[in-house]
Design a protein around this motif. Sequence first.
Motif, PDB file in Angstrom:
ATOM      1  N   UNK A 225      35.854  21.321  -2.121  1.00 16.97           N
ATOM      2  CA  UNK A 225      35.768  22.694  -0.716  1.00 16.97           C
ATOM      3  C   UNK A 225      36.839  23.054  -2.018  1.00 16.97           C
ATOM      4  N   UNK A 226      38.168  23.273  -2.638  1.00 14.42           N
ATOM      5  CA  UNK A 226      38.266  23.933  -4.276  1.00 14.42           C
ATOM      6  C   UNK A 226      37.093  24.070  -4.556  1.00 14.42           C
ATOM      7  N   UNK A 227      36.770  23.307  -5.227  1.00 16.23           N
ATOM      8  CA  UNK A 227      35.824  23.654  -6.769  1.00 16.23           C
ATOM      9  C   UNK A 227      34.936  24.456  -5.849  1.00 16.23           C
TER      10      UNK A 227
ATOM     11  N   UNK B 272      35.801  28.132  -5.242  1.00 18.66           N
ATOM     12  CA  UNK B 272      35.886  28.756  -6.120  1.00 18.66           C
ATOM     13  C   UNK B 272      34.737  29.258  -6.568  1.00 18.66           C
ATOM     14  N   UNK B 273      33.520  28.749  -7.386  1.00 19.27           N
ATOM     15  CA  UNK B 273      32.303  28.545  -7.854  1.00 19.27           C
ATOM     16  C   UNK B 273      31.131  30.397  -6.205  1.00 19.27           C
ATOM     17  N   UNK B 274      31.971  30.013  -5.328  1.00 15.05           N
ATOM     18  CA  UNK B 274      31.094  30.682  -3.919  1.00 15.05           C
ATOM     19  C   UNK B 274      31.791  32.121  -4.463  1.00 15.05           C
ATOM     20  N   UNK B 275      33.162  32.236  -4.756  1.00 14.56           N
ATOM     21  CA  UNK B 275      34.174  33.179  -4.614  1.00 14.56           C
ATOM     22  C   UNK B 275      33.288  34.220  -6.253  1.00 14.56           C
ATOM     23  N   UNK B 276      32.911  33.042  -7.045  1.00  9.07           N
ATOM     24  CA  UNK B 276      32.223  33.890  -8.480  1.00  9.07           C
ATOM     25  C   UNK B 276      30.524  33.875  -8.725  1.00  9.07           C
ATOM     26  N   UNK B 277      30.259  34.131  -7.341  1.00  5.11           N
ATOM     27  CA  UNK B 277      28.875  34.849  -6.494  1.00  5.11           C
ATOM     28  C   UNK B 277      27.757  33.879  -6.723  1.00  5.11           C
ATOM     29  N   UNK B 278      27.870  32.112  -6.101  1.00  6.38           N
ATOM     30  CA  UNK B 278      26.884  30.592  -6.664  1.00  6.38           C
ATOM     31  C   UNK B 278      26.896  30.707  -5.415  1.00  6.38           C
TER      32      UNK B 278
ATOM     33  N   UNK C  80      31.225  19.249   4.741  1.00  6.67           N
ATOM     34  CA  UNK C  80      32.761  20.130   3.500  1.00  6.67           C
ATOM     35  C   UNK C  80      32.028  21.617   2.845  1.00  6.67           C
ATOM     36  N   UNK C  81      31.029  21.462   2.286  1.00  4.74           N
ATOM     37  CA  UNK C  81      30.874  22.110   1.621  1.00  4.74           C
ATOM     38  C   UNK C  81      29.826  23.079   2.324  1.00  4.74           C
TER      39      UNK C  81
ATOM     40  N   UNK D 226      43.179  21.651 -11.867  1.00  5.17           N
ATOM     41  CA  UNK D 226      43.314  23.350 -11.468  1.00  5.17           C
ATOM     42  C   UNK D 226      42.382  22.666 -10.120  1.00  5.17           C
ATOM     43  N   UNK D 227      42.237  22.225  -9.674  1.00  4.81           N
ATOM     44  CA  UNK D 227      42.020  21.558  -8.119  1.00  4.81           C
ATOM     45  C   UNK D 227      42.598  21.251  -7.258  1.00  4.81           C
ATOM     46  N   UNK D 228      43.590  20.971  -7.625  1.00  4.15           N
ATOM     47  CA  UNK D 228      44.668  19.298  -6.985  1.00  4.15           C
ATOM     48  C   UNK D 228      45.828  20.721  -5.912  1.00  4.15           C
ATOM     49  N   UNK D 229      45.329  22.578  -5.195  1.00  2.09           N
ATOM     50  CA  UNK D 229      46.573  22.588  -4.706  1.00  2.09           C
ATOM     51  C   UNK D 229      44.962  24.140  -4.414  1.00  2.09           C
ATOM     52  N   UNK D 230      45.559  24.249  -3.190  1.00  2.00           N
ATOM     53  CA  UNK D 230      44.809  26.170  -2.570  1.00  2.00           C
ATOM     54  C   UNK D 230      45.214  27.211  -3.839  1.00  2.00           C
TER      55      UNK D 230
END
Length: 325
Positions: free
Chosen positions: A49-51, A54-60, A82-83, A282-286
């Motif tokens: 979910x975190x990964x 982050x990618x979606x916020x980078x326009x993925x 989840x995705x 870097x995927x361990x915490x929101x």
Amino acid sequence: MSQLIDGFGRRFSYLRLSVTDVCNFRCEYCLPNGYQGNPKGFLGHDEIRRLVTAFAELATWKIRLTGGEPTVRKDFADIVRTVRAVPGVKRIAMTSNAFRLARDAAELKAAGMDAINISLDGLDAAHFERITGDKRFEKVMAGIDACLEQDFDAVKINTVLLKGLNDDQLPDFFEFVRERPLSVRFIELMRTGTNGEYFEKRHVGGDLVREQLAQAGWAPIEREAAAGPAVEYAHPDYAGRIGLIAPYAPGFCDTCNRLRVTARGGLRLCLFGNGAHNLRPLLQDDDQKEELKASVLTALFGKRVSHFLHEGDYGDTPHLAMTGG
Ligand code: SAM
């Protein structure tokens, strides 16, 4: 919004995320001895979910779930949910050998899966088993039919062209799409870190497909701007299409729009690149989201203009199950 654009102006809006490197098939060109790794420690739901966030916020906006064989994960439908729940994700696709799709296609559609690519290297039980080391040809065919019944946006078949193993079946594959509204894409066998001898023996150039398509009256169709790497052909008498993915063709990497993350959180910039950027810490915490995004943006500067297969540089991927093909 920050976007993932590399030093050559290519925009990366497509993430291929491996959810496991375990595979239950023994495809001769990929895992001839079956899965040999440690089947543990794959990304969990919160990490995924975190990964993806982050990618979606980078326009993925497009996520492909792959492996290994993604459906060997018992929680695969939950991963899809989840995705699906991540804002900005517009399209979810998966790549599968289909052994479980007769059972799971409906659940995956309900979970939010939009499109499915299925690997099918032989069109009868004998060809299939010779290449995949697996006897479940009928089950795979039932999986394909189940996907067609579910009305996914797209069902595509991936067929790796193999000299002496399935290059006699091109007309059968054309026939396969006469009534079925799906696309069969022939993929040229790719050289990896461990398949050198095999590659020399089995690689067939895409010209074989082009010639047989032309002889049978198939015509190439205009490519859409956001089209993937396949050149597609259509024929008025056939419901489906035939495509060709030729990674050795000039300019193949010019339109690259995809990044890969391995099942343990390694960002790979190219299927044939070296090393991975470990995103997992870097995927361990929101709260790590901004740092994660910055890390991906920085890593992207290291993306090379193309693969260097022609120069004998195959990268350090031993086989595609490892990286998420
Ligand atoms: N298990 C899933 C499947 O069977 O589709 C997903 C993983 S598999 C590694 C993804 C795709 O990579 C399959 O279509 C497979 O045929 C393809 N592939 C694996 N090794 C390859 C190679 N050396 N050259 C070309 N395609 C390859």
